[in-house]
Design a protein around this motif. Sequence first.
Motif: not given
Length: 316
Positions: A10, A12, A39, A47, A49, A62-63, A216, A248
């Motif tokens: 992924h 982020t 998060n 967070h 996805y 993801t953000f 990130h 996670r």
Amino acid sequence: MSIQTPGIHHVTAIASDPQANVDLYTDVLGLRLVKRTVNFDDTHTYHLYYGDEVGTPGTILTFFPFESGQSGSVGRGQPSATAFVIPEGSVAFWVDRLEAEGLPVAEPTERFGDSVVTFEDRDGQPLELVTGESDIEPWADGPVPAEHAIRGFHGVTLDSLAPDDTGSLLESMGYEPVDEAGERTRYETDGERATVVDVLDRPEGERGRQGTGTVHHVAVRVPDAETQLNWREDLIERGQRVTEQKDRQYFQSIYFREAGGVLFEIATDPPGFTRDESVAGLGSELTLPPWLAEDRETIESQLADIDEPTPTEAER
């Protein structure tokens, strides 16, 4: 020990407004919001996805949307572009779709034999659509016609502060240099999707600054937690400073920042996003890991509401 990743797990990134983020990545780009959580290190922040129907590794963007976050600038020491696969013949469709949304879109170009559409999201994050093949089937219920829909990641571009060191790290993880053009060197690993990492050599470029509109970290795949711990030992022996294994909820993670400035994550494929939601219900509600469950009321009160995505201009 020889270690080999089949590709990216992924990517982020950092965003600003969560609603605008959802609207763009679902209704415009046609990705599915597969998980709406927080998060785990800062529960005031979502967070989010996005991926294919089930969030297959190699499709997941993801953000962290920080509503009051400062704008970043993309530059050296960072990932500088995230690229998705689109089918051959879909370039004109996507240029028209993105322009209809008022997004900054560059003239399509050719790179290593593929057509590339470069554009930016609402926060200025660089994104690319690259023609090619993928084993990912488009989300059947998505808003983009299947013949044009995004099919997971193509790869990422790293604007490294130390390109040779970054390249050596990639080779230690199973990537091989396969092509070069100007300031760009392409590395590829042997996997079924999301296998490409391009490394830039721009010694005169400006350094990047983390904030909204920047990536990130980039995560690569491993099959299980045991393999991940073996990787950790190997990376430490190679001089990397690696975190302990972190839960996670949907994968296990370790992190390290390499000499070129890029934060890498090593993420396990399992257990995946259906461990706490059905396939049909993915992303429909705020999900929390067991260790945050008792704090749900407080956490929900600190988060902005997210409505269903609004129709795109093209669909109105």
